[in-house]
Design a protein around this motif. Sequence first.
Motif, PDB file in Angstrom:
ATOM      1  N   TYR A 123       0.887  -1.166   0.000  1.00  0.00           N
ATOM      2  CA  TYR A 123       0.000   0.000   0.000  1.00  0.00           C
ATOM      3  C   TYR A 123       0.917   1.206   0.000  1.00  0.00           C
TER       4      TYR A 123
ATOM      5  N   THR B 232      -3.303   6.213   4.647  1.00  0.00           N
ATOM      6  CA  THR B 232      -3.127   5.417   5.868  1.00  0.00           C
ATOM      7  C   THR B 232      -2.694   3.972   5.613  1.00  0.00           C
ATOM      8  N   GLY B 233      -2.810   3.520   4.345  1.00  0.00           N
ATOM      9  CA  GLY B 233      -2.571   2.102   4.044  1.00  0.00           C
ATOM     10  C   GLY B 233      -1.179   1.627   4.432  1.00  0.00           C
TER      11      GLY B 233
ATOM     12  N   PHE C  15      -6.095  -7.651   1.367  1.00  0.00           N
ATOM     13  CA  PHE C  15      -6.588  -6.762   0.323  1.00  0.00           C
ATOM     14  C   PHE C  15      -7.753  -5.891   0.783  1.00  0.00           C
TER      15      PHE C  15
ATOM     16  N   ALA D   9      -9.087  -1.328   0.780  1.00  0.00           N
ATOM     17  CA  ALA D   9      -8.987   0.079   0.370  1.00  0.00           C
ATOM     18  C   ALA D   9      -9.873   0.405  -0.828  1.00  0.00           C
TER      19      ALA D   9
ATOM     20  N   ILE E 296      -9.475  -6.589   4.227  1.00  0.00           N
ATOM     21  CA  ILE E 296      -9.175  -5.663   5.335  1.00  0.00           C
ATOM     22  C   ILE E 296      -9.899  -4.374   5.014  1.00  0.00           C
TER      23      ILE E 296
ATOM     24  N   LEU F  18     -10.992   3.202   7.104  1.00  0.00           N
ATOM     25  CA  LEU F  18     -11.073   4.516   6.465  1.00  0.00           C
ATOM     26  C   LEU F  18     -10.327   5.537   7.316  1.00  0.00           C
TER      27      LEU F  18
ATOM     28  N   GLU G 140     -10.893   8.577   8.278  1.00  0.00           N
ATOM     29  CA  GLU G 140     -11.604   9.352   9.297  1.00  0.00           C
ATOM     30  C   GLU G 140     -11.729   8.581  10.611  1.00  0.00           C
TER      31      GLU G 140
ATOM     32  N   GLY H  90      -7.916   4.111   9.809  1.00  0.00           N
ATOM     33  CA  GLY H  90      -7.140   3.661   8.649  1.00  0.00           C
ATOM     34  C   GLY H  90      -7.436   2.180   8.496  1.00  0.00           C
ATOM     35  N   PRO H  91      -6.590   1.402   7.829  1.00  0.00           N
ATOM     36  CA  PRO H  91      -6.867  -0.023   7.701  1.00  0.00           C
ATOM     37  C   PRO H  91      -6.933  -0.671   9.077  1.00  0.00           C
TER      38      PRO H  91
ATOM     39  N   ASP I 238     -20.445   4.104   2.846  1.00  0.00           N
ATOM     40  CA  ASP I 238     -20.315   2.709   2.413  1.00  0.00           C
ATOM     41  C   ASP I 238     -21.625   1.974   2.672  1.00  0.00           C
TER      42      ASP I 238
ATOM     43  N   ILE J   9     -18.917  -4.916   1.042  1.00  0.00           N
ATOM     44  CA  ILE J   9     -19.411  -3.577   0.701  1.00  0.00           C
ATOM     45  C   ILE J   9     -19.870  -3.562  -0.748  1.00  0.00           C
TER      46      ILE J   9
ATOM     47  N   LYS K 118      -5.558   2.555  -5.584  1.00  0.00           N
ATOM     48  CA  LYS K 118      -6.993   2.342  -5.746  1.00  0.00           C
ATOM     49  C   LYS K 118      -7.318   2.474  -7.230  1.00  0.00           C
TER      50      LYS K 118
HETATM   51  O1  DLL Z   1      -8.596   3.042   2.144  1.00  0.00           O
HETATM   52  C1  DLL Z   1      -7.855   2.680   4.402  1.00  0.00           C
HETATM   53  C2  DLL Z   1      -7.385   1.332   4.017  1.00  0.00           C
HETATM   54  C3  DLL Z   1      -6.081   1.154   3.607  1.00  0.00           C
HETATM   55  C4  DLL Z   1      -8.232   0.237   4.113  1.00  0.00           C
HETATM   56  C5  DLL Z   1      -5.625  -0.095   3.282  1.00  0.00           C
HETATM   57  C6  DLL Z   1      -7.791  -1.034   3.804  1.00  0.00           C
HETATM   58  C7  DLL Z   1      -6.492  -1.207   3.384  1.00  0.00           C
HETATM   59  P1  DLL Z   1      -9.493   5.831   2.741  1.00  0.00           P
HETATM   60  O2  DLL Z   1      -8.528   6.186   1.675  1.00  0.00           O
HETATM   61  O3  DLL Z   1      -9.953   6.887   3.654  1.00  0.00           O
HETATM   62  O4  DLL Z   1      -8.903   4.717   3.667  1.00  0.00           O
HETATM   63  O5  DLL Z   1     -10.739   5.155   2.008  1.00  0.00           O
HETATM   64  C8  DLL Z   1     -11.778   4.607   2.759  1.00  0.00           C
HETATM   65  O6  DLL Z   1     -12.242   2.995   0.998  1.00  0.00           O
HETATM   66  O7  DLL Z   1     -14.868   4.218   3.065  1.00  0.00           O
HETATM   67  C9  DLL Z   1     -14.436   2.375   1.509  1.00  0.00           C
HETATM   68  O8  DLL Z   1     -15.270   3.060   0.601  1.00  0.00           O
HETATM   69  C10 DLL Z   1     -13.179   1.958   0.787  1.00  0.00           C
HETATM   70  N1  DLL Z   1     -12.660   0.713   1.376  1.00  0.00           N
HETATM   71  C11 DLL Z   1     -11.659   0.560   2.253  1.00  0.00           C
HETATM   72  N2  DLL Z   1     -11.472  -0.759   2.530  1.00  0.00           N
HETATM   73  C12 DLL Z   1     -12.401  -1.438   1.807  1.00  0.00           C
HETATM   74  C13 DLL Z   1     -12.739  -2.802   1.669  1.00  0.00           C
HETATM   75  C14 DLL Z   1      -8.473   3.462   3.274  1.00  0.00           C
HETATM   76  N3  DLL Z   1     -12.076  -3.765   2.292  1.00  0.00           N
HETATM   77  C15 DLL Z   1     -12.820   4.019   1.826  1.00  0.00           C
HETATM   78  N4  DLL Z   1     -13.781  -3.103   0.858  1.00  0.00           N
HETATM   79  C16 DLL Z   1     -13.911   3.315   2.581  1.00  0.00           C
HETATM   80  C17 DLL Z   1     -14.461  -2.160   0.212  1.00  0.00           C
HETATM   81  C18 DLL Z   1     -13.168  -0.496   1.087  1.00  0.00           C
HETATM   82  N5  DLL Z   1     -14.178  -0.854   0.301  1.00  0.00           N
END
Ligand code: DLL
Length: 433
Positions: free
Chosen positions: A133, A139-140, A209, A211, A233, A236, A238, A241-242, A301, A322, A422
């Motif tokens: 990531y 945050t990933g 997997f 994000a 995983i 978000l 806010e 993070g993951p 979501d 989701i 993404k």
């Molecule tokens: O994407 C945090 C993250 C990083 C999660 C690495 C998992 C792994 P943001 O950039 O703020 O944070 O985006 C958050 O991404 O509200 C969902 O819409 C989408 N999202 C995150 N994980 C999933 C998932 C990171 N496992 C936004 N399945 C969230 C579906 C996901 N959507």
Amino acid sequence: MIWNETMECMSREDLRKLQGMRLKATVEHAYHNTPFYRKKMQEMGVTPDDIESIDDIVKLPFTTKQDLRDNYPFGLMAAPMSEIVRLHASSGTTGKPIVVGYTRTDLGIWAEAVARCLCAYGLTKHDSVQVSYGYGMFTGGLGLHYGVENLGGTVIPMSSGNTQKQIALMHDFGAKALACTPSYALYLAEAIHDSGIPREEFQLKVGIFGAEPWTENMRRELEEKLGIKAYDIYGLTEVAGPGVGFECSYQNGTHLSEDHFYPEIIDPETLEPVAPGQHGELVFTTITKTGMPMLRYRTRDLTSLIYEKCECGRTLVRMTRILGRSDDMMIIRGVNVFPSQIESVILEINELEPHYLIIVDRKNNTDTLEIQVEMKEEFYSDEMNKILELKKRITSRLQSVLGIGPDIKIVEPRSIERSQGKAKRVIDKRVLY
Ligand code: DLL
């Protein structure tokens, strides 16, 4: 394997008591330290004294992404900047980024939440995890990084991109797990295949997997191509993070660490809670964060929650896959369409690669839906009949799933751009009109 049995397997009754106590403390903290929340609560006539149990959460105001933008950069912090030891940000597609701040305690909780996920995937301190990531404000990268360290595993802090090097190090260092977006994992799978290095020379067993939304069909594809078990995983910026949610070995829903992040599902129109088990918008309240607590943050979501105890022994609620974000939902000729529905169909069709691009436009006042798909090299041919037959098959399958007929364009193998973070799979040109 369970990392924190006390918290992950507590009886629902005890958990609700704990959540109530933590909510009360969070609301007091936010009320006294964040003018934004104090004002919102005063406008609603609510004080921290009104919060006695977790059921009182419905008395609290919602928080939206717009609230974070309006208070850019530090307006929602509930701790002095001298206590904030890390910032992250998420840019989103429009407007200013949103910024979040963490105290040292918050970082500890977040790292533990990620360690729980890794443990649920069967990883231990003997394993190494390649974190692909992006590092930086996203945050990933750092989220996974400190989670692996917390577990005691070996972190390979690759960040995203530089695909050839990713493959070389994954091979040479014997990474047991790969953490990246599912779309980048697909790209890596393709690149590993092209590299000519036999798959058996890799130690890879686990995919971490998230994000972005992905489907069960995508899971199967990744598991097969990489020879791994692919886990979800969720998280978000806010909220942390993951690591807000993770799958266990039963892969039957994503467990939420609700002793830290309290989930609700609401109807996005009426903002009322939906009946148990129904789909709606996921809302989170952080109940242990001190740097920047979030009260009833509307994630956008769309999902549903399962409260039955899981076969793994965890009592933590599970969220279903989701479906998409309420702001990803396209309305095409009056019909609601989610990219995930299209993905599911494309991945069911044997001749197609799992890469696609959705282009929505408006011509002569009518919405058009074009879907570009790639044929696998071994099926690609110049024979018009074969291509037409395939096109017909894809169109009719999508028509029955979506309720509207798309225009399918079969493009040459490898012509759709691969993503390293993404994936951006939808181009909606209609905003131009
Ligand atoms: O994407 C945090 C993250 C990083 C999660 C690495 C998992 C792994 P943001 O950039 O703020 O944070 O985006 C958050 O991404 O509200 C969902 O819409 C989408 N999202 C995150 N994980 C999933 C998932 C990171 N496992 C936004 N399945 C969230 C579906 C996901 N959507």
